[in-house]
Design an enzyme around this catalytic site. Structure first.
Site, PDB file in Angstrom:
ATOM      1  NE  ARG A 156      -4.116  -2.032   1.860  1.00 11.48           N
ATOM      2  CZ  ARG A 156      -4.997  -2.506   2.723  1.00 11.48           C
ATOM      3  NH1 ARG A 156      -4.848  -2.247   4.019  1.00 11.48           N
ATOM      4  NH2 ARG A 156      -6.024  -3.230   2.309  1.00 11.48           N
ATOM      5  CE1 TYR A 183      -1.856  -0.329  -7.894  1.00 12.31           C
ATOM      6  CE2 TYR A 183      -1.882  -2.018  -9.579  1.00 12.31           C
ATOM      7  CZ  TYR A 183      -1.334  -0.878  -9.042  1.00 12.31           C
ATOM      8  OH  TYR A 183      -0.259  -0.306  -9.650  1.00 12.31           O
ATOM      9  CD  GLU A 184      -1.608  -4.433  -3.327  1.00  7.94           C
ATOM     10  OE1 GLU A 184      -1.988  -4.986  -2.277  1.00  7.94           O
ATOM     11  OE2 GLU A 184      -1.135  -5.076  -4.271  1.00  7.94           O
ATOM     12  N   GLY A 185      -6.503  -2.514  -2.166  1.00  7.76           N
ATOM     13  CA  GLY A 185      -7.580  -1.912  -1.389  1.00  7.76           C
ATOM     14  C   GLY A 185      -7.920  -0.554  -1.954  1.00  7.76           C
TER      15      GLY A 185
END
Length: 586
Positions: free
Chosen positions: A295, A438-440
């Site tokens: 992140r 992406y990655e949340g």
């Protein structure tokens, strides 16, 4: 197409004048490192990014990746650049020394990572995920697995991936269905399908090590029943070398809006052999070791794209001549003035510059606390960990939101030419758009910040973060600037504390505005701090620029925080009252 140039002067200022790396390393007992070495590492990283990786960016976007006979081929030159990358030790910068890593401080590695993202975001992605896989193995794998796989991942001889998402399970990993069946030899048979897997296959390395989330037969329902497994593309022989193909394959390569030179794969696991990493049913905790690092690294993608866009826009604005500036003729020997003198263009350029350099300072402060978490005393490590946890969703979400805003400004500065592929500005916007997803997604990051990080431990993470920024304020020489920064920090802390009593629905509705309010506030403190530190710099041009950019940020960017605060304090009703057919009047 403007050529990317690494912002070495800004990095040098941040490392030497602002963070005072000599004192930082001495305090942590890192006797092998100093500011001079940091400058040299960053300078060499800049050379690799600009001379080797950046020239591949446009061609990689145009060629994309191909899948034929089960094998992925990346654009021309990508694999060769990777071999040069690992031969020069860049992949091993942060790796553990016991497993052929260099163990460099994060304050040396983070600038290199930013520059790689500016030069070629698609190319950087595979190396980024390998570094995250190293972290997960280092912290959670058995010694046997480490001895077999970790050195090859650290050096980059093998690459790593992160396999979370399934067609029905994105953010909600409780819906994950990939299965792991125990085998008599202690391994597991992994069966299932994963999507959106960065670097799922490529022609760079002799093996790909997949970190896969799956469920054991006796797993409890929900996220508490997820385990993490190491699943290699090629199984190892008795000498630890890649040999027999594992029972996995690439189903397809995703066709995407951007990052076209990065192979985003659908992965099929058909009873593939894997090994448990960490304890059974603790896979999500293990995977978060990768995800939290990823992140922050995704935040650096936003920052990298922003810097590249700003450079392109600035170069073009200085060269493109159109009419005369309203404040008076600026270039009397020319038929028209360069558009850099047009007030609206200057506004966009300064917006780009202040957001980009503010986020760069945030990333370097984050790197400083990563150094402390790894090398400080027990108390220092504990407090640094709180700061890192609090800032991770801020870095990921705000820096990627900022990246899209800045790249959009870059297109606008170019006018119609910004929409044309040959100038490269539209590619930056297309590439960076994924970073908000992406990655949340950034909405998930915002919920994590206000719903977990703000309230966890009774506000300890908030307090630790306030202390970290308070140290910057304490170091300021200019009393007026120091007072402004302290008032800003105090206001943010008090407003944040008021959020602790919100109802769940109010928290969810407030999340994105609270994160933006937080980011603009903290960047304000960083700008006051940088403007103060810059007055001690030997670079008089930089000192003057930091002073003026701080004034611009204070007057034109910082007020955004007030609108975000008003929004999240307005409650949930204005969002949730519209339901059903009221959306479309049907």
């Amino acid at each position: 197409m403007p050529q990317y140039q690494a912002p070495l002067a800004d990095f040098q200022f941040l490392m030497q004048d602002w963070l005072a790396l000599n004192d930082h390393y001495a305090h942590l007992g890192l006797d092998d490192f100093d500011g001079e070495l940091a400058n040299e590492v960053v300078a060499q990283g800049a050379k690799f990014a600009t001379d080797v990786v950046a020239p591949l960016n446009r061609s990689g976007d145009e060629q994309g990746c191909t899948l034929a006979d089960g094998k992925v081929t990346t654009p021309e030159g990508f694999a060769a650049a990777y071999q040069e990358y690992i031969a020069n030790g860049w992949n091993a910068m942060l790796g553990p020394v016991d497993y052929e890593g260099q163990g460099l401080p994060y304050t040396m590695a983070v600038p290199v990572h930013e520059m790689l993202n500016s030069a070629n975001l698609s190319w950087r992605l595979t190396t980024m995920l390998t570094e995250s896989a190293v972290l997960a193995m280092r912290k959670h794998a058995t010694k046997e697995l480490k001895d077999l796989y970790l050195s090859k991942l650290v050096t980059g001889e093998w690459t790593g991936t992160m396999n979370l998402t399934e067609p029905q399970a994105g953010t909600d990993l409780a819906l994950l269905s990939t299965k792991a069946e125990p085998q008599d030899d202690g391994s597991y048979a992994i069966t299932g399908n994963k999507i959106f897997i960065t670097g799922g296959d490529q022609d760079w390395s002799s093996n790909v090590i997949h970190m896969v989330l799956a469920r054991l037969p006796d797993a409890p329902k929900g996220v508490k029943g997820i385990s993490l497994f190491l699943v290699p593309k090629l199984l190892l022989d008795e000498n630890g070398e890649p040999a027999e193909p594992n029972a996995l394959s690439v189903g397809s390569i995703e066709h995407k809006m951007g990052i076209k030179a990065s192979p985003t794969c659908v992965m099929n696991y058909d009873g593939a052999t894997g090994w448990l990493v960490g304890e059974p049913h603790q896979g999500l905790a293990c995977m978060f070791t990768m995800m939290n690092d990823a992140r922050f690294q995704v935040g650096l993608q936003g920052l990298g794209a922003a810097e590249a866009s700003f450079q392109g826009a600035l170069t073009y604005a200085r060269e493109r001549q159109q009419s005369r500036a309203p404040q008076g003729v600026q270039q009397p020997d020319e038929k028209a003035d360069a558009i850099v003198f047009q007030p609206d263009v200057a506004r966009m350029l300064l917006t780009q510059k202040t957001l980009t350099e503010g986020c760069r300072a945030l990333s370097m402060l984050y790197a400083k606390y990563m150094d402390i978490e790894h090398h400080g005393s027990a108390d220092e490590q504990r407090e640094a960990g709180k700061v890192i946890q609090f800032l991770t969703p801020v870095c990921k979400a705000f820096m990627t939101d900022m990246g899209l805003e800045v790249t959009n400004h870059g297109i606008q500065v170019f006018g119609g030419h910004g929409y044309i592929r040959e100038w490269g500005m539209e590619q930056l916007a297309r590439d960076v758009r994924i970073a908000q997803l992406y990655e949340g997604t950034n909405g998930i990051q915002a919920l994590d910040l206000i719903g977990r990080k703000l309230t966890r431990d009774g506000g300890d993470m908030l307090a630790a973060t306030c202390d970290a920024f308070g140290e910057l304020i304490s170091a300021m020489d200019n009393q007026e600037r120091r007072a402004h920064a302290q008032a800003l920090l105090d206001d943010w802390r008090a407003t944040s504390a008021d959020c602790l009593g919100m109802e769940p629905a109010d928290v969810a509705v407030a999340a994105c505005d609270y994160l933006a309010y937080t980011a603009y506030s903290l960047l304000g403190v960083l700008w006051y701090s940088m403007a103060d530190a810059a007055q001690q710099s030997d670079n008089s041009t930089l000192a003057a620029a930091k002073e003026k950019c701080c004034a611009f940020y204070e007057a034109r960017i910082l007020p955004r925080r007030d609108s975000h605060r008003l929004a999240f304090q307005s409650g949930a009703a204005n969002v949730l009252s519209v339901t059903g057919s009221e959306f479309d009047y049907l």
